[in-house]
Design a protein around this motif. Structure first.
Motif, PDB file in Angstrom:
ATOM      1  N   VAL A 187       0.861  -1.296  -0.167  1.00  0.00           N
ATOM      2  CA  VAL A 187      -0.289  -0.204   0.010  1.00  0.00           C
ATOM      3  C   VAL A 187       0.593   1.526   0.377  1.00  0.00           C
ATOM      4  O   VAL A 187       2.026   0.935   0.469  1.00  0.00           O
ATOM      5  N   CYS A 188       0.317   2.389  -0.362  1.00  0.00           N
ATOM      6  CA  CYS A 188       1.214   3.866  -0.201  1.00  0.00           C
ATOM      7  C   CYS A 188       0.038   4.689   0.214  1.00  0.00           C
ATOM      8  O   CYS A 188      -1.282   4.424   0.256  1.00  0.00           O
ATOM      9  N   HIS A 189       0.387   5.885   0.874  1.00  0.00           N
ATOM     10  CA  HIS A 189       0.101   6.905   1.280  1.00  0.00           C
ATOM     11  C   HIS A 189      -1.316   7.388   0.286  1.00  0.00           C
ATOM     12  O   HIS A 189      -2.389   8.134   0.769  1.00  0.00           O
ATOM     13  N   THR A 190      -0.581   7.337  -0.403  1.00  0.00           N
ATOM     14  CA  THR A 190      -1.409   8.087  -1.713  1.00  0.00           C
ATOM     15  C   THR A 190      -2.611   7.073  -1.569  1.00  0.00           C
ATOM     16  O   THR A 190      -3.715   7.668  -2.545  1.00  0.00           O
ATOM     17  N   ASP A 191      -2.955   5.943  -0.400  1.00  0.00           N
ATOM     18  CA  ASP A 191      -4.467   4.854  -1.023  1.00  0.00           C
ATOM     19  C   ASP A 191      -5.526   6.111   0.288  1.00  0.00           C
ATOM     20  O   ASP A 191      -6.861   5.671  -0.511  1.00  0.00           O
ATOM     21  N   LEU A 192      -4.727   6.639   0.923  1.00  0.00           N
ATOM     22  CA  LEU A 192      -5.872   7.544   1.922  1.00  0.00           C
ATOM     23  C   LEU A 192      -6.537   8.052   1.018  1.00  0.00           C
ATOM     24  O   LEU A 192      -8.034   7.744   1.536  1.00  0.00           O
ATOM     25  N   ILE A 193      -6.743   9.122   0.503  1.00  0.00           N
ATOM     26  CA  ILE A 193      -7.856   9.466   0.177  1.00  0.00           C
ATOM     27  C   ILE A 193      -8.563   8.676  -0.631  1.00  0.00           C
ATOM     28  O   ILE A 193     -10.182   8.966  -0.796  1.00  0.00           O
ATOM     29  N   THR A 194      -8.065   7.970  -1.655  1.00  0.00           N
ATOM     30  CA  THR A 194      -8.932   7.116  -2.179  1.00  0.00           C
ATOM     31  C   THR A 194     -10.138   6.406  -1.230  1.00  0.00           C
ATOM     32  O   THR A 194     -11.093   5.605  -1.613  1.00  0.00           O
ATOM     33  N   SER A 195      -9.242   5.748  -0.411  1.00  0.00           N
ATOM     34  CA  SER A 195     -10.132   5.415   0.438  1.00  0.00           C
ATOM     35  C   SER A 195     -10.789   5.120   0.708  1.00  0.00           C
ATOM     36  O   SER A 195     -12.600   4.704   1.158  1.00  0.00           O
ATOM     37  N   LEU A 196     -10.992   6.624   1.709  1.00  0.00           N
ATOM     38  CA  LEU A 196     -11.671   7.347   2.484  1.00  0.00           C
ATOM     39  C   LEU A 196     -13.167   7.755   1.315  1.00  0.00           C
ATOM     40  O   LEU A 196     -14.484   8.106   1.876  1.00  0.00           O
ATOM     41  N   ALA A 197     -12.472   8.445  -0.108  1.00  0.00           N
ATOM     42  CA  ALA A 197     -13.520   8.758  -0.782  1.00  0.00           C
ATOM     43  C   ALA A 197     -14.138   7.345  -0.922  1.00  0.00           C
ATOM     44  O   ALA A 197     -15.869   7.572  -1.757  1.00  0.00           O
ATOM     45  N   SER A 198     -14.017   6.291  -1.488  1.00  0.00           N
ATOM     46  CA  SER A 198     -14.383   4.685  -0.974  1.00  0.00           C
ATOM     47  C   SER A 198     -15.674   4.890  -0.025  1.00  0.00           C
ATOM     48  O   SER A 198     -17.351   4.601  -0.399  1.00  0.00           O
ATOM     49  N   TYR A 199     -15.113   5.115   0.726  1.00  0.00           N
ATOM     50  CA  TYR A 199     -16.421   5.042   2.551  1.00  0.00           C
ATOM     51  C   TYR A 199     -17.372   5.588   2.022  1.00  0.00           C
ATOM     52  O   TYR A 199     -18.424   5.388   3.031  1.00  0.00           O
TER      53      TYR A 199
END
Length: 499
Positions: free
Chosen positions: A338-350
């Motif tokens: 995983v990469c820190h760039t994934d945080l915004i995408t994951s929260l957008a998904s949630y």
């Protein structure tokens, strides 16, 4: 209906805006904390009970990566979901006189959360630039800055822990704390009066972070808490000196762990722990301090090769723990890349938040991993790594391709370096800064040497397999080139992954 909501919650399928409410979100972003600095990651000479608690009560990642091997690029990418080498800053980090790197029109993590009703705050090291021009005037309010990219409040060092005396102070929102009307921050006597004490910085920031949590306890909040620990100068407060067996460096890590503990204590005291998503990670690998490591041989990045700034795993593979009561299984471990760039995408998904096509271009949704859903294939197609001098690497599955034949670190600053260290320039037509290389590239970009490593069998990157697997080299080389030329490394929004 109640049964349905409960079932969905157990499956991790409800949204933040749904019936179960909105958890507050705290991102503790350490500075130069290495993969081997925490006892829950194997450190033997440093005890970190509070970070260990986060790991015990949440998920510990063993293959998490910062977007860069140095400070500013990682912070940009974490807040935007986009690799910083896509901006005008193609290598190195921002210096004190440089403008804001984050485009004010770009969607950021705090902007997205504000749209969902969150109050947002950044407390800690900024290091993403200020103003829209070279050499912003800190004698008055400075903008754009944190408030213009989505934060409601900011408090912390404008630059870094190793600031010059001019910026060895705290900024609140847009102004230097304690600066009087008419005073000039260029005046040395003013600089000395306003200078923060290095050894008290972590305690001051912790006090502000705790105050922010207390003040906003009755509403959903996002606290981005980028600490100044463990960045040099290594300056643990007296109360932490001698608390480790790894010298002053280890004591500085203990101080960071204490700051994590203060957040945990406050959440417990306010009965907010069950309603808070807590992430603890680092902006890049550790930087060994030969004078302050003690005599027992602590290695900040053990068992990995390399250090901060470098393209080796030790430069960008970092500790990362996620605690999310009711969502993330306590005591779990993930080997997912995983990469820190994934945080915004994951929260957008949630949130079920529709990301525009010009946002989070390098972020993947890692909620399935956090929620314990079995993965037959990696979530990320591949991950791009980037060193301080601009060297690239690409990770896909067990394979890592490095483009270049050095470690990617910067070189001694000679006359040629000084000639290259010119200020970025604006394009007279677009008004935007031109691509800018601050450091010398010490490898052949036209005909680079490629190195290939099997991290599954060779996690210390000791055996180059490029000559043995030329087809794999070509495959990864083509993918890296596509990522660089296409403007994104992830599928377009609304892409549905085949089952």
């Amino acid at each position: 209906m109640k049964f349905l909501i409960t079932a969905l919650a157990l499956l991790g399928l409800t949204t933040l805006g749904g019936a179960i409410g909105k958890p507050s979100i705290i991102l503790i972003y350490a500075d130069d904390l290495g993969y081997g600095d925490l006892s829950c990651y194997g450190a033997k000479h440093i005890k970190t009970p509070h970070c260990d608690r986060v790991a015990k009560e949440g998920m510990r990642f063993t293959d998490a990566h910062s977007p860069s091997a140095v400070c500013s690029p990682s912070r940009y990418a974490t807040l935007t979901g986009r690799y910083a080498w896509r901006t005008w800053m193609r290598n190195w980090v921002l210096l004190e006189h440089m403008p804001l790197l984050v485009e004010t029109e770009r969607l950021t993590l705090p902007k997205m959360l504000k749209s969902q009703g969150y109050l947002t705050g950044c407390i800690g090291k900024w290091h993403l630039g200020w103003g829209s021009k070279i050499n912003p005037d800190f004698s008055k309010e400075v903008s754009p800055g944190p408030l213009e990219i989505g934060f409601d409040h900011f408090f912390g060092p404008a630059f870094s822990h190793n600031s010059s005396l001019k910026l060895q102070n705290f900024v609140r929102d847009r102004s230097i704390v304690g600066l009087r009307n008419g005073e000039d921050i260029e005046n040395p006597s003013v600089q000395k009066r306003l200078a923060r004490k290095f050894e008290d910085t972590a305690i001051d920031l912790s006090s502000e972070a705790v105050s922010f949590i207390r003040k906003n306890r009755d509403k959903p909040f996002f606290l981005y808490y980028p600490t100044t620990n463990i960045h040099f100068p290594i300056t643990p407060n007296k109360r932490f000196q001698g608390k480790s067996d790894a010298g002053r460096y280890g004591d500085f890590v203990v101080e960071f762990d204490w700051a994590v503990g203060e957040v945990l204590r406050t959440l417990d005291e306010l009965d907010l722990a069950k309603e808070t998503l807590l992430i603890v990670t680092s902006d890049n690998g550790g930087r060994p301090d030969p004078k302050g490591m003690g005599k027992k041989g602590h290695n900040p990045n053990a068992p990995l090769r390399g250090t901060k700034r470098q393209i080796w795993e030790g430069g960008h593979r970092v500790p990362m723990m996620v605690r999310w009561p009711g969502k993330v299984k306590p005591g779990s471990t993930s080997a997912e890349t995983v990469c820190h760039t994934d945080l915004i995408t994951s929260l957008a998904s949630y949130f079920d938040y529709p990301l525009p096509t010009n946002a989070a271009e390098d972020g993947y949704d890692i909620l399935p991993v956090l929620f314990g859903q079995e993965q037959k294939t990696p979530l990320r197609e591949a991950t791009v790594h980037h060193s301080v001098n601009g060297m690239f690497a690409l990770r896909k599955g067990k394979w890592k391709l490095i483009e270049g034949d050095t470690d990617g670190d910067f070189r001694p600053r000679n006359k040629a370096w000084k000639e290259s260290a010119k200020l970025p320039k604006r394009n007279p037509v677009t008004g935007k800064f031109e691509p800018f290389l601050y450091d010398i590239l010490d490898f052949d970009q036209e005909n680079p040497v490629f190195r290939l490593y099997d991290l599954e069998k060779d996690p210390k990157e000791s055996t180059d397999l490029a000559a043995k697997f030329p087809d794999k080299v070509n495959e990864l080389r083509e993918l890296l080139n596509r990522y660089r030329s296409s403007g994104r490394s992830t599928p377009l929004p609304n892409y549905k992954k085949p089952k």
